[in-house]
Motif scaffolding. Structure first.
Motif, short mmCIF file in Angstrom:
data_model
loop_
_atom_site.label_atom_id
_atom_site.label_comp_id
_atom_site.label_asym_id
_atom_site.label_seq_id
_atom_site.Cartn_x
_atom_site.Cartn_y
_atom_site.Cartn_z
N MET A 19 7.34 7.45 -3.20
CA MET A 19 6.95 6.04 -3.02
C MET A 19 5.52 5.85 -3.49
SD MET A 19 6.60 3.89 0.55
CE MET A 19 8.32 4.12 0.98
N ALA A 20 5.27 4.77 -4.21
CA ALA A 20 3.91 4.48 -4.67
C ALA A 20 3.02 4.22 -3.49
CB ALA A 20 3.92 3.28 -5.60
N GLY A 21 1.76 4.66 -3.60
CA GLY A 21 0.78 4.31 -2.59
C GLY A 21 0.74 5.24 -1.40
N GLN A 22 1.45 6.41 -1.45
CA GLN A 22 1.48 7.28 -0.30
C GLN A 22 0.11 7.85 0.04
OE1 GLN A 22 3.81 8.22 2.08
NE2 GLN A 22 4.81 6.41 1.28
N SER A 23 -0.81 7.91 -0.95
CA SER A 23 -2.14 8.45 -0.69
C SER A 23 -3.10 7.39 -0.19
CB SER A 23 -2.70 9.09 -1.98
OG SER A 23 -2.81 8.10 -3.00
N GLY A 24 -2.65 6.14 -0.09
CA GLY A 24 -3.53 5.05 0.27
C GLY A 24 -3.58 4.80 1.76
N VAL A 25 -4.34 3.77 2.12
CA VAL A 25 -4.47 3.32 3.50
C VAL A 25 -3.13 2.75 3.97
CG1 VAL A 25 -5.60 1.58 4.95
CG2 VAL A 25 -6.94 2.89 3.28
N ARG A 26 -2.76 3.01 5.20
CA ARG A 26 -1.53 2.40 5.75
C ARG A 26 -1.72 0.90 5.86
NH1 ARG A 26 -1.16 3.87 11.22
NH2 ARG A 26 0.87 2.87 11.33
N LEU A 27 -0.75 0.16 5.34
CA LEU A 27 -0.75 -1.30 5.42
C LEU A 27 0.52 -1.72 6.15
CD1 LEU A 27 -1.83 -4.12 4.68
CD2 LEU A 27 -0.62 -3.90 2.48
N VAL A 28 0.38 -2.06 7.43
CA VAL A 28 1.53 -2.43 8.27
C VAL A 28 1.77 -3.93 8.12
CG1 VAL A 28 2.51 -2.35 10.59
CG2 VAL A 28 0.86 -0.59 9.87
N CYS A 29 2.99 -4.31 7.71
CA CYS A 29 3.28 -5.70 7.33
C CYS A 29 4.35 -6.33 8.21
CB CYS A 29 3.77 -5.75 5.88
SG CYS A 29 2.60 -5.09 4.68
N PHE A 30 4.12 -7.59 8.56
CA PHE A 30 5.07 -8.37 9.35
C PHE A 30 5.39 -9.66 8.59
CE2 PHE A 30 2.55 -5.87 12.32
CZ PHE A 30 3.52 -5.26 13.09
N ALA A 31 6.68 -9.98 8.50
CA ALA A 31 7.14 -11.10 7.68
C ALA A 31 7.13 -12.42 8.44
CB ALA A 31 8.55 -10.82 7.16
N HIS A 32 7.41 -13.49 7.70
CA HIS A 32 7.47 -14.83 8.27
C HIS A 32 8.76 -15.03 9.05
CE1 HIS A 32 9.06 -14.87 4.12
NE2 HIS A 32 9.96 -15.71 4.58
N ALA A 33 8.84 -16.14 9.77
CA ALA A 33 10.00 -16.45 10.61
C ALA A 33 11.27 -16.49 9.77
CB ALA A 33 9.80 -17.80 11.31
N GLY A 34 12.33 -15.90 10.31
CA GLY A 34 13.63 -15.90 9.65
C GLY A 34 13.78 -14.86 8.58
N ALA A 35 12.73 -14.09 8.31
CA ALA A 35 12.75 -13.14 7.19
C ALA A 35 12.75 -11.70 7.67
CB ALA A 35 11.56 -13.38 6.27
N GLY A 36 13.13 -10.82 6.77
CA GLY A 36 13.06 -9.39 7.00
C GLY A 36 12.10 -8.76 6.02
N THR A 37 12.25 -7.47 5.81
CA THR A 37 11.31 -6.76 4.95
C THR A 37 11.47 -7.12 3.47
OG1 THR A 37 12.86 -4.88 4.84
CG2 THR A 37 11.15 -4.80 6.53
N GLY A 41 -6.36 8.28 10.68
CA GLY A 41 -6.87 7.57 9.51
C GLY A 41 -6.85 6.07 9.67
N PRO A 42 -7.61 5.37 8.83
CA PRO A 42 -7.70 3.91 8.93
C PRO A 42 -6.40 3.23 8.52
CG PRO A 42 -8.82 4.66 6.96
CD PRO A 42 -8.42 5.90 7.71
N TYR A 43 -6.17 2.06 9.07
CA TYR A 43 -5.00 1.27 8.69
C TYR A 43 -5.34 -0.21 8.73
CZ TYR A 43 -4.14 0.28 13.68
OH TYR A 43 -4.25 -0.14 14.98
N VAL A 44 -4.51 -1.01 8.08
CA VAL A 44 -4.69 -2.45 7.98
C VAL A 44 -3.41 -3.13 8.44
CG1 VAL A 44 -5.01 -4.38 6.36
CG2 VAL A 44 -6.35 -2.28 6.07
N LEU A 45 -3.55 -4.25 9.14
CA LEU A 45 -2.40 -5.06 9.52
C LEU A 45 -2.38 -6.33 8.68
CD1 LEU A 45 -2.41 -4.98 13.46
CD2 LEU A 45 -1.18 -3.48 11.89
N TYR A 46 -1.18 -6.68 8.16
CA TYR A 46 -1.00 -7.98 7.51
C TYR A 46 0.23 -8.67 8.07
CZ TYR A 46 -0.04 -11.84 4.49
OH TYR A 46 0.20 -13.12 4.05
N GLY A 47 0.08 -9.95 8.41
CA GLY A 47 1.21 -10.75 8.85
C GLY A 47 1.24 -12.07 8.14
#
Length: 244
Positions: A1-19, A72-78
């Motif tokens: 998977m691309a980006g495995q060496s990067g910072v963890r980016l935990v993502c949450f989607a909008h209402a009614g949506a999935g990944t 390690g550091p991580y980022v949250l995005y929603g």
């Protein structure tokens, strides 16, 4: 998977949506971030599980983020509802004394203190809720009562709006809300009629850290375009350099 060496980016989607809302993010983020796409119950691979409609149930579902955080550091995005989820998670982690994200990023999500037209319609009859959703281009063209969208997607949307209402209410309580002690990035869409980009500036009062506001091209669902993951990729590179 691309980006495995990067910072963890935990993502949450909008209402009614999935990944699927984050389609192509692995590629667009490149090596800057390792996206961790969180699927809530009641959709996608978890479609048979009961949906969560309260803060308590949401945090119980996210229990692994409290019990086994990788180092390690991580980022949250929603995005939209996901922004409230990311904020709520950050606030709960702070209360528990656990490692916080290096950055909280929210997109197309009004601050908890702002009135939310959609959230207030969570209990409305189907025809009324659908009419409001149509105004914001959240209903597929040609959808009619009784079809697949009304039977499968609308109930998820309704429960997600109930969750949003509960998270907003909790955010305004002293014990479960208030500013978070992390930097906050608020991103709006230049053509978003549901959450005008200026509304996103209101998130400045919900952080005790640095606040940054950015506007990207597009409407409410600019999460589907390429500019947002590229912006977050740049933010994750900065986080990664700071964490070395």
């Amino acid at each position: 998977m691309a980006g495995q060496s990067g910072v963890r980016l935990v993502c949450f989607a909008h209402a009614g949506a999935g990944t699927s809302a984050f389609h192509r993010w692995n590629t667009l983020l490149g090596q800057a971030a390792a996206p961790e796409l969180r699927q809530l119950p009641g959709r996608g691979s978890r479609r048979r599980e009961p949906r969560v409609t309260t803060r308590q149930a949401l945090l119980a579902d996210l229990h692994d983020l409290f019990t086994r955080q990788p180092p390690g550091p991580y980022v949250l995005y929603g995005h939209s509802l996901g922004g409230l989820i990311a904020y709520t998670l950050t606030r709960a982690l702070h209360t528990a004394g656990l490692p916080l994200p290096a950055l909280l990023a929210v997109g197309a999500c009004p601050p908890p203190g702002e009135p939310g037209e959609l959230i207030s319609r969570a209990q409305a009859p189907d025809h009324e809720l659908t009419r409001v959703l149509e105004r914001f281009e959240a209903v597929p063209e040609g959808a009619v009562p009784g079809d697949l969208w009304h039977r499968l997607v609308l109930p998820v949307l309704r429960d997600d709006l109930k969750l949003a209402a509960d998270l907003r209410a909790a955010a305004q309580e002293a014990a479960t809300g208030g500013p978070v002690p992390v930097p906050l990035l608020a991103v709006g869409g230049s053509e978003d009629v549901l959450v005008p980009t200026e509304t996103m500036r209101g998130w400045s009062t919900w952080t005790e850290g640095r606040f940054v506001h950015r506007t990207l091209p597009g409407g409410h669902f600019f999460v589907r375009d390429g500019e947002l993951p590229r912006l977050l990729g740049r933010a994750c590179r900065i986080v990664g350099r700071a964490g070395r």
